[in-house]
Design a protein around this motif. Structure first.
Motif, PDB file in Angstrom:
ATOM      1  N   THR A  22      -1.043   1.926  -2.696  1.00 18.71           N
ATOM      2  CA  THR A  22       0.154   2.030  -1.880  1.00 18.71           C
ATOM      3  C   THR A  22       1.383   2.180  -2.775  1.00 18.71           C
ATOM      4  N   GLU A  26       6.026   4.690   0.233  1.00 27.01           N
ATOM      5  CA  GLU A  26       5.265   4.584   1.482  1.00 27.01           C
ATOM      6  C   GLU A  26       5.635   3.318   2.243  1.00 27.01           C
ATOM      7  N   MET A  27       5.768   2.218   1.498  1.00 27.47           N
ATOM      8  CA  MET A  27       6.131   0.953   2.127  1.00 27.47           C
ATOM      9  C   MET A  27       7.531   1.036   2.740  1.00 27.47           C
ATOM     10  N   GLN A  29       9.132   3.684   3.750  1.00 29.01           N
ATOM     11  CA  GLN A  29       9.099   4.551   4.929  1.00 29.01           C
ATOM     12  C   GLN A  29       8.555   3.802   6.139  1.00 29.01           C
ATOM     13  N   PHE A  30       7.537   2.952   5.915  1.00 35.38           N
ATOM     14  CA  PHE A  30       6.950   2.170   6.999  1.00 35.38           C
ATOM     15  C   PHE A  30       7.961   1.184   7.565  1.00 35.38           C
ATOM     16  N   GLY A  33      11.153   2.694   9.168  1.00 33.00           N
ATOM     17  CA  GLY A  33      10.948   3.469  10.391  1.00 33.00           C
ATOM     18  C   GLY A  33      11.604   2.800  11.576  1.00 33.00           C
ATOM     19  N   LEU A 115       8.706  -5.035  14.396  1.00 36.78           N
ATOM     20  CA  LEU A 115       7.469  -4.912  13.623  1.00 36.78           C
ATOM     21  C   LEU A 115       6.504  -6.045  13.958  1.00 36.78           C
ATOM     22  N   THR A 119       2.907  -5.470  15.698  1.00 34.80           N
ATOM     23  CA  THR A 119       1.684  -5.902  15.007  1.00 34.80           C
ATOM     24  C   THR A 119       0.910  -6.882  15.875  1.00 34.80           C
ATOM     25  N   TYR A 330       2.769  -5.881   2.505  1.00 32.65           N
ATOM     26  CA  TYR A 330       2.592  -4.612   3.216  1.00 32.65           C
ATOM     27  C   TYR A 330       1.141  -4.158   3.165  1.00 32.65           C
ATOM     28  N   LYS A 334      -0.956  -3.441   6.319  1.00 34.10           N
ATOM     29  CA  LYS A 334      -1.535  -2.099   6.417  1.00 34.10           C
ATOM     30  C   LYS A 334      -3.041  -2.187   6.624  1.00 34.10           C
TER      31      LYS A 334
END
Length: 598
Positions: A22, A26-27, A29-30, A33, A115, A119, A330, A334
């Motif tokens: 990872t 990427e983290m 962006q997650f 978001g 989030l 989740t 994360y 993930k």
């Protein structure tokens, strides 16, 4: 089975986290978001951060003007003007900083709340098998601590990187314009900082991965201890349980110390490298002042700008620890979000037959829990008539409970066909299917709330009259009336204030209120004494009136009146018939019956 549905052991998850590919991007962006759903606030906050960078850039100029122009010429007007400008700029900077920090915190809280809710909802939608393969304590850590760690990514300090980048570029350009040699020498420390950060990044991340893994094991141990406290007390295993916890606590302590060690080395090293840059400017700048190539004000301002240049780097190095902690969390979140349900809905579901008109059919149904290693049903075919009572009997492990789990689609069959009025069980919406089936089991689940909360759980628009009627039919109304707060009496966590029979009758009242056309009784009286069993049997009789009833029986004396009895043996249907007929056959059912009444 695809990778998304693969069940990982704790050791495999730990290895996966340590070796995760990872990226920080990427983290980010997650996490961002959710932040970007509120673009207006984000844009405004970026503007405020940019304004803060500009104001910070102006402050050293006031100091330079005081030293070079006010002091050197004894001009009080210039002195007063620059002091006023300095104070005014600092006040404005404070106001802008407050507004930026407050808005960033508002964005952070909203994003993390979204989030956490998403989740939580994702986890609840997973299959029944997911919860059997996953530790409760570990899920709790991921929903709480791990998501809280991600919140640090959406903080004023993290968002301040935007302003810091702007400050770094503008200040570095200005320093090269002022004195390119000093700026070049200071810049030589940047690659050293970069290499240092790269070196420590892997070690810090691995340490935090171990810390999170150890914390999950501690939470699992706590969860097990608190839910099994009666067993622990009965077998006086307090000391051994304490020793287990001590081992886990010491393991967590060792991992935490390892993480602290790497952080403790990292921070002073970054400070030392930054100090080298400051020393270079102080040394050469002083020589320039002595040689008349730079004024004292220029040197003081230059030092201030170097400090401003180092602040973004120092902030980045401190935030690296935040990123490392967050990246471990994360990875864990993930990993959970990579699961996909295997119990899927059809695109165009059929309406569930309510009431059931014909029957429920199993046609050559095969089911195994572990893809071939644990075959629970081996080609089962049976019919459950609508409006009748069917009993399932057999030794433990014969497949009775598996049939129930397939009916409610907690699992899907491996092969074969299961139908309700000739419609495939998989052709209905899961919510419709389960709404039309009430399950009363031996292991009663009591929610931490009131009597009313437990009876009305899962039902909507329930009135007080509805609650009392359900309680009357479940033979528990008299007990409720004796309580100080009646229906509003709290039952305690897991119903600790209730007896086994009272819990069972509450679950029956819940099923009565649901009024589903199909009722499943999974050894509902197996753990009760004779007196409680008789009372609950009356309540169960009320529950099964005009219903399609399926009874898993432990005590064969409770199923004499069943319309049909299906005898399971080693994953197969062995015998089918009424009580008297099966006794005359002198097969498995008679042997089970005789064994209970010898």
């Amino acid at each position: 089975m695809n990778n998304a549905n693969k069940r990982l052991s704790p050791s495999e998850i730990k290895t996966q986290l340590a070796q995760s590919d990872t990226t920080i991007l990427e983290m980010i962006q997650f996490v961002f978001g959710s932040v970007l759903k509120r673009r207006g606030l984000v844009i405004l906050n970026v503007a405020l951060l940019t304004l803060m960078a500009i104001l910070n850039f102006m402050v050293p100029q006031f100091t330079k003007n005081v030293i070079d122009h006010a002091l050197m010429t004894s001009n009080k007007t210039i002195l007063y003007q620059n002091i006023v400008w300095l104070i005014s700029t600092t006040i404005i900077l404070g106001i802008v900083s407050f507004a930026s920090t407050y808005m960033m915190q508002m964005l952070s809280q909203r994003a993390i709340t979204d989030l956490r809710i998403d989740t939580y909802n994702f986890i609840l939608k997973q299959d029944f098998a997911f919860f059997q393969d996953t530790k409760t304590g570990d899920l709790m850590v991921r929903l709480t601590s791990d998501i809280s760690n991600l919140q640090m990514l959406i903080s004023a300090n993290t968002f301040g990187i935007i302003g810091n980048i702007f400050t770094f570029i503008s200040v570095l350009g200005f320093l090269f314009y002022q004195n390119w040699l000093l700026a070049l020498l200071v810049s030589l420390t940047f690659p050293i900082l970069f290499i240092t950060i790269r070196f420590f990044r892997g070690h810090i991340r691995e340490s935090f991965s171990n810390v999170r893994y150890a914390q999950s094991k501690i939470n699992n141990q706590l969860q097990s201890t608190l839910t099994e406290i009666e067993l622990i007390k009965s077998y006086t295993t307090e000391q051994s349980e304490t020793q287990k916890f001590e081992t886990l606590a010491n393991e967590s302590n060792d991992y935490s110390l390892s993480a602290t060690k790497w952080q403790a080395i990292f921070q002073p090293l970054v400070t030392f490298i930054n100090t080298i840059g400051t020393a270079i400017v102080l040394l050469l700048g002083s020589l320039f002042v002595m040689n008349g190539k730079m004024s004292v004000g220029d040197l003081v301002a230059y030092l201030a700008y170097v400090a401003m240049l180092q602040d973004p780097i120092r902030s980045f190095s401190m935030l690296m620890n935040v990123f490392q902690t967050a990246q471990v969390s994360y990875d864990r979140i993930k990993n959970i979000l990579s699961y996909q349900p295997t119990i899927l809905e059809v695109a165009h579901p059929l309406e569930f037959p309510n009431p059931l008109q014909k029957n429920i059919n199993f046609e050559d149904v095969v089911f195994d829990y572990d893809t071939g290693t644990n075959i629970a049903l081996k080609g089962v075919s049976l019919t459950i008539p609508a409006g009748k009572t069917t009993a399932l009997v057999g030794r433990s492990g014969s497949g009775k409970s598996t049939i129930i789990k397939l009916l409610t689609r907690m699992y899907d069959r491996t092969s074969g066909l299961i139908t309700f009025d000739n419609q495939d069980v998989q052709s209905f919406r899961l919510t419709d299917l389960r709404h039309n089936i009430s399950v009363v089991s031996q292991d009663v689940t009591i929610v931490d709330g009131t009597i009313a909360d437990n009876i009305s759980y899962g039902s909507e628009n329930v009135t007080t009259t509805d609650l009392w009627q359900a309680a009357e039919r479940a033979d528990i109304a008299e007990f409720i009336r004796q309580l100080p707060d009646k229906l509003n009496t709290a039952v305690g966590e897991r119903g600790v204030k209730l007896s086994g029979g009272q819990k069972q009758r509450l679950s029956i009242a819940r099923a009565l209120l649901k009024d589903a056309p199909i009722v499943i009784l999974d050894e509902a009286t197996a753990a009760l004494d004779n007196e409680s069993e008789k009372a609950i049997q009356r309540a169960l009789d009320n529950l099964m009136v005009a219903k399609t009833a399926i009874v898993i029986a432990h005590r064969l004396s409770t199923i004499h009146k069943a319309d049909q009895i299906i005898v399971m043996n080693n994953g197969l249907v062995s015998e089918v018939g009424a009580h008297d007929i099966l006794l005359r056959k002198a097969g498995i059912y008679k042997r089970l019956y005789d064994a209970q009444f010898e």
